[in-house]
Design a protein around this motif. Structure first.
Motif, mmCIF file in Angstrom:
data_model
loop_
_atom_site.group_PDB
_atom_site.id
_atom_site.type_symbol
_atom_site.label_atom_id
_atom_site.label_comp_id
_atom_site.label_asym_id
_atom_site.label_seq_id
_atom_site.Cartn_x
_atom_site.Cartn_y
_atom_site.Cartn_z
ATOM 1 N N PHE A 1 50.489 -48.392 -26.607
ATOM 2 C CA PHE A 1 49.735 -47.162 -26.775
ATOM 3 C C PHE A 1 50.497 -46.090 -27.560
ATOM 4 C CE2 PHE A 1 48.055 -49.113 -22.860
ATOM 5 C CZ PHE A 1 46.727 -49.274 -23.262
ATOM 6 N N HIS B 1 49.026 -42.468 -28.842
ATOM 7 C CA HIS B 1 49.564 -41.173 -28.401
ATOM 8 C C HIS B 1 49.925 -40.296 -29.595
ATOM 9 C CE1 HIS B 1 50.813 -43.399 -24.510
ATOM 10 N NE2 HIS B 1 49.632 -42.840 -24.356
ATOM 11 N N MET C 1 41.443 -48.390 -29.965
ATOM 12 C CA MET C 1 42.246 -49.497 -29.461
ATOM 13 C C MET C 1 41.502 -50.835 -29.508
ATOM 14 S SD MET C 1 45.225 -48.298 -28.721
ATOM 15 C CE MET C 1 45.876 -49.696 -27.823
ATOM 16 N N PHE D 1 39.694 -50.489 -21.634
ATOM 17 C CA PHE D 1 40.722 -49.547 -22.068
ATOM 18 C C PHE D 1 41.207 -48.696 -20.901
ATOM 19 C CE2 PHE D 1 41.519 -45.101 -23.285
ATOM 20 C CZ PHE D 1 42.702 -45.272 -23.982
ATOM 21 N N HIS E 1 43.428 -50.837 -18.553
ATOM 22 C CA HIS E 1 44.734 -51.172 -19.125
ATOM 23 C C HIS E 1 45.603 -49.926 -19.298
ATOM 24 C CE1 HIS E 1 44.331 -55.453 -19.928
ATOM 25 N NE2 HIS E 1 43.072 -55.233 -20.309
ATOM 26 N N TYR E 2 44.996 -48.817 -19.658
ATOM 27 C CA TYR E 2 45.778 -47.590 -19.867
ATOM 28 C C TYR E 2 46.374 -47.111 -18.551
ATOM 29 C CZ TYR E 2 47.204 -43.112 -21.738
ATOM 30 O OH TYR E 2 47.966 -42.039 -22.137
ATOM 31 N N THR F 1 50.422 -46.795 -18.081
ATOM 32 C CA THR F 1 51.041 -45.464 -18.109
ATOM 33 C C THR F 1 51.084 -44.781 -16.756
ATOM 34 O OG1 THR F 1 48.988 -44.241 -18.551
ATOM 35 C CG2 THR F 1 50.144 -45.181 -20.459
ATOM 36 N N THR G 1 45.319 -41.786 -15.793
ATOM 37 C CA THR G 1 44.045 -42.031 -16.446
ATOM 38 C C THR G 1 44.098 -41.437 -17.855
ATOM 39 O OG1 THR G 1 43.049 -39.950 -15.731
ATOM 40 C CG2 THR G 1 42.852 -41.841 -14.233
ATOM 41 N N PRO G 2 43.276 -41.924 -18.778
ATOM 42 C CA PRO G 2 43.236 -41.320 -20.116
ATOM 43 C C PRO G 2 42.938 -39.826 -20.072
ATOM 44 C CG PRO G 2 42.097 -43.423 -20.128
ATOM 45 C CD PRO G 2 42.411 -43.121 -18.692
#
Length: 313
Positions: A213, A217, A237, A244, A247-248, A252, A255-256
């Motif tokens: 990612f 970013h 992506m 997405f 997986h994100y 990380t 959450t997005p």
């Protein structure tokens, strides 16, 4: 005339260079440039238990005076980082602490203070990689993500460059905001990052966890002004929004939406300190209007952007 405050750095073999050099530069600035109300506000001494040349972690050496040979009172004792354990240094710190106004540590120097029994019943911090070791000492209340922590006369700072933040805070306590501000400007650093601010920048933290990612970013930081949502990020992506988001979060730990909010806040905070207008910041960081920007600062910091600029700009 007021006597200069004596700052003593207690060094030992393999001490971290920047833990010494950064704060040393801060304390030397008012002496060299006349920033403080008195001609020589600080008397700075590099000391060690045996005196002489002390090798550092970088291979360079510091010339030191023998600790037992120092004459006169010590105002501030600073234990830099380098080793997680130094029994002889800890013993010396414990002996000196009762007659020193302030005892400070930088990085793993906090472990030495804990070894000396000086952090029992106190809040303290250290480099993020050593917080678990610090927490293993009985009675230490570890603040794991702080840049520096003050508990009465004991000050502890996080890793490496946080020693500069600590030193500026000490100067501010001694001679006021304007003197610390002049030093920060001279050194081209922030006057101070708030003591409770995380040791990590959000982009560094999330990018370090998964390289997949990293490009996303970087794109986000350059496009915060856009209307961004999970569908758009997933498209970049080449994933479905549901895949997405899953997986994100796994990669990380956020959450997005939470990551995007943090990226926007960090960008806005930098711009507030740089002096941009709130209208400009709200537009370039994707808040839409000044009220939304103010609400974000109130949630994160408990103060308005203007108050943040006054305190830390």
């Amino acid at each position: 005339m007021t006597e200069p405050r004596r700052i003593v750095f207690l060094l030992y073999a393999q001490v971290n260079v920047l833990d010494v050099a950064g704060p040393l530069e801060v304390f030397s600035q008012p002496n060299r440039n006349g920033f403080a109300p008195q001609a020589t506000p600080y008397l700075i001494t590099l000391a060690s238990l045996e005196g002489g040349m002390v090798p550092t972690s970088a291979g360079a050496e510091f010339a030191t005076k023998r600790l037992d040979e120092l004459a006169g009172p010590i105002d501030t004792l600073i234990i830099p980082g380098g080793l997680p354990s130094a029994p002889a240094v800890a013993k010396a710190a414990a002996r000196l602490a009762p007659r020193v106004r302030r005892v400070c540590s930088i990085c793993t120097g906090a472990l030495i203070l804990a070894e000396a029994g000086l952090l029992a019943g106190r809040r303290a911090t250290t480099h993020w990689d050593y917080t678990a070791r610090l927490a293993a000492f009985a009675g230490v209340d570890v603040v794991p993500d702080a840049l520096f922590v003050r508990d009465d006369a004991i000050w502890t700072a996080a890793g490496i460059s946080a020693g500069i933040d600590l030193a500026l805070a000490l100067v501010e306590e001694d001679f006021g905001h304007s003197v610390a501000m002049r030093i920060a400007r001279q050194m081209v650093v922030f006057l101070k990052r708030p003591g409770g601010q995380s040791q990590f920048s959000l982009p560094l933290a999330i990018q370090s966890r998964d390289a997949r990612f990293a490009e996303l970013h970087a794109w986000l930081r350059a496009n915060l002004h856009l209307r961004l949502d999970v569908a758009l990020l997933a498209e970049r992506m080449a994933m479905s929004p549901r895949s997405f988001a899953r997986h994100y979060l796994a990669a990380t730990g956020q959450t997005p939406a939470a990551a995007l909010a943090s990226l926007r806040l960090e960008a806005a905070t930098s711009r507030v300190l740089a002096g941009q207008t709130l209208k400009q910041i709200a537009q370039t960081c994707g808040y839409g209007d000044e009220q939304a920007l103010r609400r974000a600062f109130q949630r994160a910091y408990g103060i308005t952007p203007q108050e943040y600029r006054q305190r830390f700009g």
